[in-house]
Design a protein around this motif. Sequence first.
Motif, mmCIF file in Angstrom:
data_model
loop_
_atom_site.group_PDB
_atom_site.id
_atom_site.type_symbol
_atom_site.label_atom_id
_atom_site.label_comp_id
_atom_site.label_asym_id
_atom_site.label_seq_id
_atom_site.Cartn_x
_atom_site.Cartn_y
_atom_site.Cartn_z
ATOM 1 N N ARG A 187 6.463 -5.106 16.713
ATOM 2 C CA ARG A 187 5.166 -5.686 16.374
ATOM 3 C C ARG A 187 5.120 -7.174 16.670
ATOM 4 O O ARG A 187 4.069 -7.705 17.057
ATOM 5 C CB ARG A 187 4.868 -5.419 14.893
ATOM 6 C CG ARG A 187 3.533 -5.967 14.425
ATOM 7 C CD ARG A 187 3.235 -5.554 13.008
ATOM 8 N NE ARG A 187 4.292 -5.960 12.077
ATOM 9 C CZ ARG A 187 4.225 -5.762 10.762
ATOM 10 N NH1 ARG A 187 3.182 -5.140 10.247
ATOM 11 N NH2 ARG A 187 5.210 -6.167 9.979
ATOM 12 N N ASP A 203 -5.545 -2.009 4.183
ATOM 13 C CA ASP A 203 -5.261 -2.581 5.495
ATOM 14 C C ASP A 203 -6.404 -2.208 6.443
ATOM 15 O O ASP A 203 -6.569 -1.037 6.794
ATOM 16 C CB ASP A 203 -3.926 -2.043 6.012
ATOM 17 C CG ASP A 203 -3.445 -2.766 7.256
ATOM 18 O OD1 ASP A 203 -4.299 -3.282 8.000
ATOM 19 O OD2 ASP A 203 -2.225 -2.819 7.484
ATOM 20 N N SER A 204 -7.186 -3.194 6.838
ATOM 21 C CA SER A 204 -8.365 -2.926 7.674
ATOM 22 C C SER A 204 -7.993 -2.534 9.095
ATOM 23 O O SER A 204 -8.855 -2.071 9.850
ATOM 24 C CB SER A 204 -9.288 -4.147 7.691
ATOM 25 O OG SER A 204 -8.601 -5.283 8.201
ATOM 26 N N SER A 205 -6.736 -2.725 9.497
ATOM 27 C CA SER A 205 -6.329 -2.293 10.836
ATOM 28 C C SER A 205 -5.975 -0.811 10.879
ATOM 29 O O SER A 205 -5.821 -0.232 11.946
ATOM 30 C CB SER A 205 -5.130 -3.127 11.315
ATOM 31 O OG SER A 205 -3.976 -2.856 10.534
ATOM 32 N N ALA A 206 -5.819 -0.198 9.701
ATOM 33 C CA ALA A 206 -5.552 1.242 9.630
ATOM 34 C C ALA A 206 -6.875 2.002 9.631
ATOM 35 O O ALA A 206 -7.920 1.451 9.266
ATOM 36 C CB ALA A 206 -4.752 1.560 8.370
ATOM 37 N N ALA A 227 -0.410 -1.082 14.677
ATOM 38 C CA ALA A 227 -1.726 -0.522 14.369
ATOM 39 C C ALA A 227 -1.985 0.711 15.224
ATOM 40 O O ALA A 227 -1.491 0.813 16.355
ATOM 41 C CB ALA A 227 -2.816 -1.568 14.606
ATOM 42 N N GLU A 247 1.142 -6.634 18.655
ATOM 43 C CA GLU A 247 0.574 -6.559 17.310
ATOM 44 C C GLU A 247 -0.866 -6.083 17.331
ATOM 45 O O GLU A 247 -1.339 -5.462 16.384
ATOM 46 C CB GLU A 247 0.654 -7.929 16.634
ATOM 47 C CG GLU A 247 0.229 -7.914 15.183
ATOM 48 C CD GLU A 247 0.536 -9.215 14.469
ATOM 49 O OE1 GLU A 247 0.344 -9.268 13.249
ATOM 50 O OE2 GLU A 247 0.982 -10.177 15.134
ATOM 51 N N THR A 248 -1.578 -6.344 18.422
ATOM 52 C CA THR A 248 -2.991 -5.976 18.507
ATOM 53 C C THR A 248 -3.252 -5.290 19.842
ATOM 54 O O THR A 248 -2.416 -5.293 20.747
ATOM 55 C CB THR A 248 -3.890 -7.214 18.404
ATOM 56 O OG1 THR A 248 -3.660 -8.059 19.559
ATOM 57 C CG2 THR A 248 -3.583 -8.002 17.138
ATOM 58 N N PRO A 257 0.603 0.500 8.815
ATOM 59 C CA PRO A 257 -0.725 0.860 9.331
ATOM 60 C C PRO A 257 -0.732 2.109 10.203
ATOM 61 O O PRO A 257 -1.722 2.832 10.235
ATOM 62 C CB PRO A 257 -1.139 -0.380 10.149
ATOM 63 C CG PRO A 257 -0.309 -1.485 9.603
ATOM 64 C CD PRO A 257 0.975 -0.882 9.152
ATOM 65 N N GLY A 258 0.360 2.355 10.927
ATOM 66 C CA GLY A 258 0.397 3.503 11.819
ATOM 67 C C GLY A 258 0.990 4.745 11.201
ATOM 68 O O GLY A 258 1.222 5.734 11.912
#
Length: 552
Positions: A113, A466-469, A185, A160-161, A217-218
């Motif tokens: 990450r 977690d808003s990325s999940a 993510a 990371e993104t 998140p993943g």
Amino acid sequence: MPLVLASPDRLRRLAELRERKRLADEERLRNVDAFKLLGYEPICLPREAARKRDDEVIPEPCGQCPQELFHAATEDDVLYGGSAGGGKTAAIVAEALRACAKYPGIRVLILRRSYDELAESIYPEFQRFGWGEALGGRLNKTEKEVTFPNGSLIRLRYMETLDDASRRQGGAYQLVFVDERTLLAPGIVDVIALERLRSAHGVPVIGIRSTSNPGGPGHGEVRARYIDPTDHGRKVVTDDYGLTVRFIPAKATDNPHLDEAYFRRLDAIPDPARRAAMRDGDWGQFAGQMFPELRWDRHSVDPFTLPDSWRRYCSVDWGYTAPWAVLWGAVDEDGRCWAYREIYETQVGEAEQAKRILAAEAEGEHIAGRLADDAMWATRGDAKPISQVYSENGVHLSPAGKGPGSRVSGWQRVHTYLSEGPACLIHRAMGWETCPMIHFFRTLPKTWWELSNLPHAKRGDPEDADSSAPDHLMDALRYWLLNVGGGAEAWINWARKKALAAAEGTEVPAPPARRALEAEPAAESDPEPEVPLSPAEQLRQARNAAYRAQNR
């Protein structure tokens, strides 16, 4: 440096000799025991047991221990994961170095990450193997690459993104390693897996090799791809693209080099979910799980026909590239909530979304309120607000009322409804005294998947998700529960008051649903039906009878 003059024939001869040497070096590397040169031996428990007994004859590797299975795997997409201490990171570094010796010209990508995480885990393992110097490897610190005389290459990168993933679009790779995959993510690895993995210069595609502990998140994405379809590693499956997928479970007990103190530290982890994930490799629970109280046997029910008297709601979390999520729920006379229908799609325009919402509903189904993200009322240039397009197509929305702190208060409300209240009729018939104040039909796979896999935020407010999940249906859920009143809290407060009144020998007013039932005629006076009752009527009459019996 003096200029060296040579005839064209001698230069051609020199080039031929260099090419022959290169080919000879490639062939030598291809056939060497790379692990032996690196000083690495995959963990084999029978061999380790023989060494501890000082046996004269050490058995051959059994080929069934997790590290051995990982190195022998030929599937397209392999996850080696589970508990802490299973030797996962050492395995991927050793495998990457061996691949560079075995396949001249191969391009290998190792991902984590962040660069900090690379420095904490991947770099120490490479240093342990001398950066592959025994195989001709050489580290380029500036480029963060390991090169080999046979043209092979290992690149160490972070992702990371999705923007980070897009930076890898210029290269082609034949083998990709992802360390601690659940920390990335969702969707990031797909950019590489679907777009960057391809053969080149005669080197075949080997595939993707990932490692991970549960959590992050993943977590949900990894569990949905590797854990559940393979029956926790008991079988190999083929995905929709024809790629073979395999899961190899890893446990700390597979590593004989760990001392007892390590296991005592795992046993001492205070959070039960984190302890189950790190010690036992339990993918059903994970550190930072948003709703650890969720239980399939208590919160889910088989679908049934809902009574017409129950208030019904529809909540919408708009999206186009990101998923568009719709959740339908009903509230019964006791304030208990029942989630009964979902939509979860992408690439659907707002007008078509409204039409699909109406098409999903039964004829005559009355929706008391339709709640949606406040952002659907925003204007973007000359374009109409999304809520207006919905309204023009027959779906009239109300803002969900997202104010400061609404995300956290929404998650608090979800926790409230996931908690216990007086048992519903379904569970009272099963002998339960209490059951959760919200139930989910078992025909809502996406809702259940998000509920069980949503993690806490790693940044910002620790009470947030977690808003990325993936949280699109969860957003729709909290919109609904924030706007249906305090049903669950009302029941809990009433139960508390009843307990206090019983201790004091006084009476407490009954809940509204029970008071309404007192005005109905007695069950004995109801005429016997001439035709079988509908499921909704059976449920209503069972509730009436149970409440009357309780109030005698």
